[in-house]
Design an enzyme around this catalytic site. Structure first.
Site, PDB file in Angstrom:
ATOM      1  N   TYR A  47      50.664 -18.009  43.900  1.00  0.00           N
ATOM      2  CA  TYR A  47      49.775 -18.392  43.144  1.00  0.00           C
ATOM      3  C   TYR A  47      48.905 -17.879  42.337  1.00  0.00           C
ATOM      4  CZ  TYR A  47      47.422 -22.367  40.789  1.00  0.00           C
ATOM      5  OH  TYR A  47      46.335 -23.585  40.232  1.00  0.00           O
TER       6      TYR A  47
ATOM      7  N   VAL B 250      39.946 -29.955  48.257  1.00  0.00           N
ATOM      8  CA  VAL B 250      38.679 -30.676  49.066  1.00  0.00           C
ATOM      9  C   VAL B 250      38.407 -32.522  49.278  1.00  0.00           C
ATOM     10  CG1 VAL B 250      36.912 -29.759  47.393  1.00  0.00           C
ATOM     11  CG2 VAL B 250      36.166 -29.877  50.187  1.00  0.00           C
TER      12      VAL B 250
ATOM     13  N   ASN C 260      38.431 -26.112  39.688  1.00  0.00           N
ATOM     14  CA  ASN C 260      38.106 -27.493  40.814  1.00  0.00           C
ATOM     15  C   ASN C 260      38.304 -28.972  39.732  1.00  0.00           C
ATOM     16  OD1 ASN C 260      37.808 -24.813  42.519  1.00  0.00           O
ATOM     17  ND2 ASN C 260      37.920 -26.682  43.885  1.00  0.00           N
TER      18      ASN C 260
ATOM     19  N   ASP D  53      39.344 -17.222  51.188  1.00  0.00           N
ATOM     20  CA  ASP D  53      39.549 -18.516  50.852  1.00  0.00           C
ATOM     21  C   ASP D  53      38.281 -18.379  49.575  1.00  0.00           C
ATOM     22  OD1 ASP D  53      39.564 -21.249  50.211  1.00  0.00           O
ATOM     23  OD2 ASP D  53      37.511 -21.309  51.003  1.00  0.00           O
ATOM     24  N   PRO D  54      37.825 -18.583  48.585  1.00  0.00           N
ATOM     25  CA  PRO D  54      36.795 -17.803  47.711  1.00  0.00           C
ATOM     26  C   PRO D  54      35.339 -18.670  47.752  1.00  0.00           C
ATOM     27  CG  PRO D  54      38.363 -18.798  46.328  1.00  0.00           C
ATOM     28  CD  PRO D  54      38.520 -19.063  47.343  1.00  0.00           C
TER      29      PRO D  54
ATOM     30  N   PHE E 120      38.526 -34.830  51.976  1.00  0.00           N
ATOM     31  CA  PHE E 120      37.015 -35.379  52.153  1.00  0.00           C
ATOM     32  C   PHE E 120      37.168 -37.207  52.155  1.00  0.00           C
ATOM     33  CE2 PHE E 120      33.824 -31.451  51.992  1.00  0.00           C
ATOM     34  CZ  PHE E 120      34.532 -31.369  53.035  1.00  0.00           C
TER      35      PHE E 120
ATOM     36  N   GLY F  94      30.364 -24.534  55.821  1.00  0.00           N
ATOM     37  CA  GLY F  94      30.539 -25.324  54.641  1.00  0.00           C
ATOM     38  C   GLY F  94      28.994 -24.998  53.358  1.00  0.00           C
TER      39      GLY F  94
ATOM     40  N   THR G 174      30.361 -22.358  47.828  1.00  0.00           N
ATOM     41  CA  THR G 174      30.354 -23.810  46.949  1.00  0.00           C
ATOM     42  C   THR G 174      31.323 -23.905  46.195  1.00  0.00           C
ATOM     43  OG1 THR G 174      29.730 -21.859  44.858  1.00  0.00           O
ATOM     44  CG2 THR G 174      27.623 -22.858  46.692  1.00  0.00           C
TER      45      THR G 174
ATOM     46  N   GLY H 156      50.212 -14.595  40.135  1.00  0.00           N
ATOM     47  CA  GLY H 156      51.813 -15.541  39.876  1.00  0.00           C
ATOM     48  C   GLY H 156      50.861 -16.567  38.331  1.00  0.00           C
TER      49      GLY H 156
END
Length: 310
Positions: A144, A186, A173, A272-273, A190, A206, A209, A147
């Site tokens: 992704y 997320v 997001n 994962d950022p 959730f 958690g 951000t 790409g």
């Protein structure tokens, strides 16, 4: 009246874009292979005389006559784009080439829905458009990330080499009604877990951000970019600079759903950022755009949608 092609028009963002373009008095050709899109998203449009649906995979050439193209076709959530990573890369790269080829032949404007994932796991925070990114080219998210990066390359090369009129937006997001309940993102995770009374799964501690942009704000930015001044290509960040930890989001969702869900912590996925937040100065300057829907208000509308579909 324009005749406008929306590739990926059956998806979450694409269906909202189709709504907006029809509301503005245009004819819309919605192109989707429904790999991740859902007919339910556009069911309310099927009787609209200005709406046409074409089931088609953009990795194959398309020969139609239109006045503008919005290229949104690509799985956008990790669960979906990692399901068939080769197809994800083909959709981003070959799909972009096919849409650009169509725009070149017709001498029309084309907008690319790119992504904040081009920044990878960013080493600078927040992210301006000038940041070149920190992407792992061989990791599980690369199909992704790379790409979409390659698609941007193609857009700017078609612009320089063939004078194609391009607009490139980098979407941060985005959430709202019509998100896929099982897309692994997320907000939907959730909400679905909270509504079902299940444990809410948080990856890592958690404290990572994200910035959450409500879908109506995103579509407004997309529409303004397509209709921005000649010569302005972007890329331009479209997202909400409000920054929230995963813990803050989970607690807000539990509050708004009156859920008894508990938080459970799982290992963080690879690449994962840790931080994701746009600088939107360019969007403010060029498009007169900034988000208007606060997270709490947008979540209420999104929760109402999910209550009706799960």
């Amino acid at each position: 009246m324009k005749r406008i092609l929306v590739s990926g028009g059956g998806g979450f963002l694409g269906s909202h874009l189709c709504d907006r373009l029809l509301k503005e008095g245009n004819e819309v050709l919605c192109v989707d292979n429904f790999f991740t899109g859902n007919r339910r998203n556009i069911h309310h449009l099927l009787d609209n005389k200005n709406f046409e649906l074409l089931r088609h995979d953009v990795t194959h050439p398309l020969f139609v006559e239109v006045d503008e193209i919005y290229n949104l076709a690509c799985p956008a959530s990790p669960i979906h784009y990692q399901f068939d990573p080769v197809q994800t890369t083909k959709t981003s790269v070959i799909g972009a080439m096919n849409m650009l080829g169509l725009a070149k032949r017709l001498k029309i404007k084309i907008l690319q829905a790119s992504t904040s994932e081009v920044y990878g796991d960013p080493e600078i925070h927040p992210q301006p458009e000038s940041y070149r990114g920190n992407v792992n080219p061989i990791g599980p998210r690369a199909c992704y990330d790379e790409g979409k990066r390659c698609a941007e390359t193609l857009f700017f090369d078609y612009h320089r080499q063939h004078k194609v009129d391009i607009k490139v937006m980098r979407i941060f997001n985005t959430y709202g009604p019509r998100m896929h309940p099982n897309d692994g993102r997320v907000v939907s995770n959730f909400i679905v877990q909270a509504l079902k009374g299940e444990d809410i799964t948080i990856y890592g501690d958690g404290k990572q951000t994200r910035s959450f942009c409500y879908v109506d704000d995103n579509i407004e930015g997309m529409y303004r970019l397509m209709n921005s001044r000649d010569g302005f290509t972007g890329p331009v960040n479209i997202g909400n600079p409000g920054e929230f930890t995963m813990l803050e989001l989970a607690e807000l969702v539990i509050e708004l759903t009156n859920s008894k869900s508990k938080l459970v912590f799982l290992p963080l996925p690879q690449d994962d950022p840790m931080q994701r937040k746009p600088i939107i100065d360019l969007a403010k300057k060029e498009l007169g755009w900034e988000p208007t829907v606060p997270l709490r208000e947008g979540l209420v509308k999104t929760i109402e949608y999910f209550e009706g579909v799960i």
